[in-house]
Design a protein around this motif. Structure first.
Motif, mmCIF file in Angstrom:
data_model
loop_
_atom_site.group_PDB
_atom_site.id
_atom_site.type_symbol
_atom_site.label_atom_id
_atom_site.label_comp_id
_atom_site.label_asym_id
_atom_site.label_seq_id
_atom_site.Cartn_x
_atom_site.Cartn_y
_atom_site.Cartn_z
ATOM 1 N N ALA A 47 0.832 -1.205 0.000
ATOM 2 C CA ALA A 47 0.000 0.000 0.000
ATOM 3 C C ALA A 47 0.864 1.250 0.000
ATOM 4 N N ARG A 48 1.937 1.219 0.777
ATOM 5 C CA ARG A 48 2.850 2.375 0.815
ATOM 6 C C ARG A 48 3.608 2.523 -0.503
ATOM 7 N N GLN A 49 4.118 1.415 -1.025
ATOM 8 C CA GLN A 49 4.913 1.467 -2.254
ATOM 9 C C GLN A 49 4.092 1.910 -3.460
ATOM 10 N N SER A 50 2.823 1.539 -3.467
ATOM 11 C CA SER A 50 1.969 1.877 -4.610
ATOM 12 C C SER A 50 1.427 3.306 -4.556
ATOM 13 N N GLY A 51 1.609 3.979 -3.424
ATOM 14 C CA GLY A 51 1.065 5.326 -3.276
ATOM 15 C C GLY A 51 -0.352 5.342 -2.759
ATOM 16 N N LEU A 52 -0.883 4.163 -2.461
ATOM 17 C CA LEU A 52 -2.235 4.097 -1.912
ATOM 18 C C LEU A 52 -2.313 4.820 -0.575
ATOM 19 N N VAL A 53 -1.255 4.718 0.238
ATOM 20 C CA VAL A 53 -1.218 5.347 1.551
ATOM 21 C C VAL A 53 -0.180 6.462 1.554
ATOM 22 N N GLU A 54 -0.641 7.657 1.865
ATOM 23 C CA GLU A 54 0.245 8.782 2.127
ATOM 24 C C GLU A 54 -0.169 9.311 3.502
ATOM 25 N N ILE A 55 -0.841 10.475 3.499
ATOM 26 C CA ILE A 55 -1.380 10.986 4.753
ATOM 27 C C ILE A 55 -2.778 10.413 4.966
ATOM 28 N N LYS A 56 -3.477 10.159 3.874
ATOM 29 C CA LYS A 56 -4.786 9.531 3.954
ATOM 30 C C LYS A 56 -4.860 8.423 2.917
ATOM 31 N N ILE A 57 -5.928 7.667 2.957
ATOM 32 C CA ILE A 57 -6.082 6.535 2.051
ATOM 33 C C ILE A 57 -6.783 7.001 0.784
ATOM 34 N N HIS A 58 -6.140 6.818 -0.365
ATOM 35 C CA HIS A 58 -6.683 7.265 -1.644
ATOM 36 C C HIS A 58 -7.338 6.096 -2.364
ATOM 37 N N HIS A 59 -8.607 5.916 -2.135
ATOM 38 C CA HIS A 59 -9.321 4.836 -2.827
ATOM 39 C C HIS A 59 -10.816 5.025 -2.606
ATOM 40 N N PRO A 60 -11.644 4.703 -3.611
ATOM 41 C CA PRO A 60 -13.098 4.849 -3.422
ATOM 42 C C PRO A 60 -13.637 4.048 -2.244
ATOM 43 N N HIS A 61 -12.976 2.935 -1.886
ATOM 44 C CA HIS A 61 -13.440 2.129 -0.759
ATOM 45 C C HIS A 61 -13.139 2.769 0.585
ATOM 46 N N SER A 62 -12.282 3.794 0.597
ATOM 47 C CA SER A 62 -11.926 4.432 1.853
ATOM 48 C C SER A 62 -13.145 5.108 2.466
ATOM 49 N N ARG A 63 -13.335 4.914 3.766
ATOM 50 C CA ARG A 63 -14.516 5.434 4.445
ATOM 51 C C ARG A 63 -14.357 6.901 4.817
ATOM 52 N N ARG A 64 -15.492 7.603 4.947
ATOM 53 C CA ARG A 64 -15.522 9.001 5.357
ATOM 54 C C ARG A 64 -15.571 9.064 6.879
ATOM 55 N N ARG A 65 -14.408 9.002 7.517
ATOM 56 C CA ARG A 65 -14.344 8.991 8.972
ATOM 57 C C ARG A 65 -14.885 10.285 9.570
ATOM 58 N N ASP A 66 -14.720 11.400 8.856
ATOM 59 C CA ASP A 66 -15.219 12.672 9.375
ATOM 60 C C ASP A 66 -16.734 12.648 9.533
ATOM 61 N N LEU A 67 -17.436 12.125 8.526
ATOM 62 C CA LEU A 67 -18.896 12.045 8.592
ATOM 63 C C LEU A 67 -19.342 10.989 9.603
ATOM 64 N N GLU A 68 -18.610 9.899 9.692
ATOM 65 C CA GLU A 68 -18.945 8.866 10.671
ATOM 66 C C GLU A 68 -18.901 9.427 12.092
ATOM 67 N N GLN A 69 -17.854 10.181 12.381
ATOM 68 C CA GLN A 69 -17.709 10.737 13.731
ATOM 69 C C GLN A 69 -18.800 11.748 14.040
ATOM 70 N N ARG A 70 -19.187 12.562 13.051
ATOM 71 C CA ARG A 70 -20.259 13.537 13.281
ATOM 72 C C ARG A 70 -21.605 12.852 13.493
ATOM 73 N N LEU A 71 -21.871 11.794 12.743
ATOM 74 C CA LEU A 71 -23.134 11.062 12.908
ATOM 75 C C LEU A 71 -23.217 10.411 14.284
ATOM 76 N N THR A 72 -22.151 9.742 14.690
ATOM 77 C CA THR A 72 -22.190 9.063 15.986
ATOM 78 C C THR A 72 -22.318 10.062 17.128
ATOM 79 N N SER A 73 -21.701 11.224 16.974
ATOM 80 C CA SER A 73 -21.775 12.245 18.015
ATOM 81 C C SER A 73 -23.149 12.893 18.069
#
Length: 322
Positions: A47-73
């Motif tokens: 994942a690191r070598q391919s550039g998939l992982v930098e500071i965040k995960i670049h892929h359509p399957h990556s979840r929206r953690r920001d929205l998840e946290q707002r919904l749960t809160s």
């Protein structure tokens, strides 16, 4: 899992999310993904070598953690899974189906009794499950079915698909329509040994997975004559905006037509709320208002949905409620 395949790419995404976003140890990631710790290390390195992982995960399957946290809160929701909405509804359905399947697979301990509803969303989830998904599960139908369904979105087909991907499964079908013609017939059906046994088993489920329905002439409950056009108008006038397991509710999550509800064959909403993990799945922006009603009423412990729905729900709720 061949290198370069879609399955391999998906495994890289999930390993990266669990390790970098969720902070799990590689041994915990290996347990969730059912692979060796060595394999997890290889996936993270690729994942690191391919550039998939930098500071965040670049892929359509990556979840929206920001929205998840707002919904749960904001809604005091135990868990939320939000994927990025795609240009087409079909593409979004694929991602949401995979996300819901991933959630079920990663449950620890694995569920013994799995309750499922039916329809296109549940069929998408079942299709995303891998072979050997569950060990000795009992898969039970949560609500009555409908006739004249196209494709393989009926309860029987979905339950058989999940069972076919499980080891030593048991199944329990509900041999009744979602909504019957009169209360007397509904009473007799609920007294039937097989129907009563299936409903009792559904109430004991470790996890219940259901989709959110909207009040519309295109609703499967309308197109299959479970409810009539006149009843649709009456429901709308009474404030109904959609249904959960055939139970029609308003924007506050309240049942709107008690006579119709008494003709509904399926797990009741109070029983649904008692299931340890009740997973509501929503795809399509037209389901935003119903999804918000489900959250207000506390009818799910887990919401699996897309970013457009999550954002609309959050935008429509006053900031003071967050």
């Amino acid at each position: 899992m061949r290198s370069g395949s879609a399955e391999h790419e998906h495994a890289m995404v999930r390993a990266a999310e669990l390790y970098y976003n969720d902070g799990l140890l590689q041994s915990d990631v290996a347990d969730k993904l059912r692979v060796s710790r060595w394999k997890v290390g290889r996936l993270l390195e690729e994942a690191r070598q391919s550039g998939l992982v930098e500071i965040k995960i670049h892929h359509p399957h990556s979840r929206r953690r920001d929205l998840e946290q707002r919904l749960t809160s904001r809604f005091d929701l135990p868990e939320a899974v939000v994927v990025e909405s795609q240009p087409t509804n079909a593409a979004t359905m694929d991602l949401v189906g995979q996300a819901a399947a991933d959630y079920l697979l990663e449950m620890r301990p694995g569920p013994d009794i799995i309750g499922v509803s039916w329809g296109h969303t549940l069929a998408a989830i079942a299709e995303c499950l891998p072979e050997g998904a569950f060990n000795r599960p009992t898969i039970v139908q949560l609500n009555g079915g409908a006739s004249s369904l196209r494709d393989t979105v009926d309860a029987g087909s979905i339950i058989r698909m999940i069972a076919g991907k499980s080891r030593d499964p048991r199944t329990a079908l509900l041999p009744a329509s979602a909504i019957v013609q009169d209360r007397e017939l509904a009473h007799r059906l609920r007294a039937d040994r097989q129907v009563a046994g299936t409903l009792h088993l559904a109430g004991r489920a470790d996890v219940a997975v259901y989709s959110i329905g909207v009040l519309s002439p295109q609703s499967v409950l309308v197109t299959t004559d479970c409810i009539t056009a006149d009843e649709l108008v009456e429901l709308s006038g009474a404030g109904a905006i959609g249904d959960i397991l055939g139970h029609f509710i308003d924007r506050f999550g309240r049942v709107v037509d008690f006579e119709l509800d008494q003709r509904t064959i399926g797990l009741g909403l109070e029983a649904l709320a008692r299931v340890p993990r009740s997973i509501a799945v929503a795809v399509g922006e037209e389901k935003s208002e119903m999804t918000r009603a489900v959250l207000y009423a506390g009818l799910c412990t887990v919401l699996v949905t897309e970013s457009n729905i999550a954002q609309q729900i959050l935008d429509d709720v006053p900031e003071g409620h967050e």
